[in-house]
Design a protein around this motif. Sequence first.
Motif, PDB file in Angstrom:
ATOM      1  N   VAL A  82       0.839  -1.202   0.000  1.00 56.35           N
ATOM      2  CA  VAL A  82       0.000   0.000   0.000  1.00 56.35           C
ATOM      3  C   VAL A  82       0.873   1.251   0.000  1.00 56.35           C
ATOM      4  CG1 VAL A  82      -1.801   1.256   1.239  1.00 56.35           C
ATOM      5  CG2 VAL A  82      -1.817  -1.251   1.222  1.00 56.35           C
ATOM      6  N   GLY A 110       1.436   3.826  -3.325  1.00 57.77           N
ATOM      7  CA  GLY A 110       1.120   5.239  -3.142  1.00 57.77           C
ATOM      8  C   GLY A 110       2.286   6.128  -3.528  1.00 57.77           C
ATOM      9  N   ALA A 164     -11.190   2.814  -4.069  1.00 60.36           N
ATOM     10  CA  ALA A 164     -10.662   2.610  -2.721  1.00 60.36           C
ATOM     11  C   ALA A 164     -11.666   1.871  -1.847  1.00 60.36           C
ATOM     12  CB  ALA A 164     -10.310   3.960  -2.096  1.00 60.36           C
ATOM     13  N   LEU A 197     -11.437  -1.740  -2.839  1.00 58.72           N
ATOM     14  CA  LEU A 197     -10.209  -2.306  -2.312  1.00 58.72           C
ATOM     15  C   LEU A 197     -10.293  -2.508  -0.802  1.00 58.72           C
ATOM     16  CD1 LEU A 197      -7.437  -0.410  -4.326  1.00 58.72           C
ATOM     17  CD2 LEU A 197      -8.288  -2.727  -4.662  1.00 58.72           C
ATOM     18  N   GLY A 198     -11.061  -1.644  -0.132  1.00 54.48           N
ATOM     19  CA  GLY A 198     -11.255  -1.819   1.300  1.00 54.48           C
ATOM     20  C   GLY A 198     -11.927  -3.134   1.631  1.00 54.48           C
ATOM     21  N   TYR A 248      -3.964  -1.027  -6.631  1.00 60.21           N
ATOM     22  CA  TYR A 248      -3.650   0.016  -5.658  1.00 60.21           C
ATOM     23  C   TYR A 248      -2.932   1.193  -6.322  1.00 60.21           C
ATOM     24  CZ  TYR A 248      -5.188  -2.069  -1.278  1.00 60.21           C
ATOM     25  OH  TYR A 248      -5.971  -2.545  -0.252  1.00 60.21           O
ATOM     26  N   VAL A 302      -5.597   3.202  -8.276  1.00 61.14           N
ATOM     27  CA  VAL A 302      -6.507   3.978  -7.430  1.00 61.14           C
ATOM     28  C   VAL A 302      -5.774   5.149  -6.789  1.00 61.14           C
ATOM     29  CG1 VAL A 302      -7.861   3.888  -5.297  1.00 61.14           C
ATOM     30  CG2 VAL A 302      -8.113   2.089  -7.016  1.00 61.14           C
ATOM     31  N   TRP A 303      -4.567   4.911  -6.295  1.00 62.38           N
ATOM     32  CA  TRP A 303      -3.772   6.025  -5.769  1.00 62.38           C
ATOM     33  C   TRP A 303      -3.568   7.097  -6.843  1.00 62.38           C
ATOM     34  CZ3 TRP A 303      -3.046   7.411  -1.077  1.00 62.38           C
ATOM     35  CH2 TRP A 303      -2.800   6.512  -0.035  1.00 62.38           C
ATOM     36  N   LEU A 307      -7.610   3.391   1.831  1.00 60.75           N
ATOM     37  CA  LEU A 307      -6.499   2.589   1.345  1.00 60.75           C
ATOM     38  C   LEU A 307      -5.517   2.242   2.456  1.00 60.75           C
ATOM     39  CD1 LEU A 307      -5.730   4.375  -2.046  1.00 60.75           C
ATOM     40  CD2 LEU A 307      -6.869   2.183  -1.717  1.00 60.75           C
TER      41      LEU A 307
END
Length: 248
Positions: A26, A30, A112, A115-116, A171, A174-175, A235
């Motif tokens: 993660v 990011g 996000a 993904l959670g 990830y 989405v970031w 995230l």
Amino acid sequence: MVSFDGLTDLWDRLFSAQPDPPPLLVVLTGLAALLVVSTRLPWRVARNAITIAHEGGHALVALLTGRKLRGIRLHSDTSGLTLSAGRPSGPGMILTLLAGYVAPPLVGLAGAWLLGGNRITLLLWVAVVLLLAMLVMIRNAFGVVSLLVTGGVVLAVSWYTSPQVQAAFAYTGVWFLLLGGVRPVVELQRLRSRGRMPASDADQLAGLTPFPAFFWVAVFALVNLVVLAIGAILLADPLLDGTLLPTR
């Protein structure tokens, strides 16, 4: 003919939760997205994804507010254009103009949220479906190629790669949408201050409302920063589970 067992396997693959990603993944994804957003050449290439989300936001809200969507064009300079027919003023037109700059981080926020719940494969397939739906309205060759390439990459990752690769890809994407929604607003105001975007979304909103263009630029920035903060919290959930925290 697809068997029942095949459909069941596909359903399980789409809607089952994947394992929790390593907290380090993660963090690294990011940082990778931040690096892309903050550097010139990577941003120049990856910004096409932001443009797709931007124009998709215009198109979706135009349809939801009863306007007739005429088409979408994506250009090699990462600009885009969405044409819709309807009243040239009023709430529908205002919401359609408002949607563009806030769409990328809002799409990122939805990602996000998925993904959670560790629905990584589902997120990737939803992205493919949305890209295919948008493809129907594309009206130029570069736009078609851009969507096919983007959708093809996402589909290939979702179908052929391991859960770990899927997680890293999802990830990072989405970031990137969350972080990448902020830079275009800064660029917008910089270009406006030089008189190079007289017909920007903000300026068109200023012509339809009592508020000046800078007010709408500030709205774009505020919404995107708030959405970025909420998305980052979602995230960061694996980081809050204690894996990276000292144990007692």
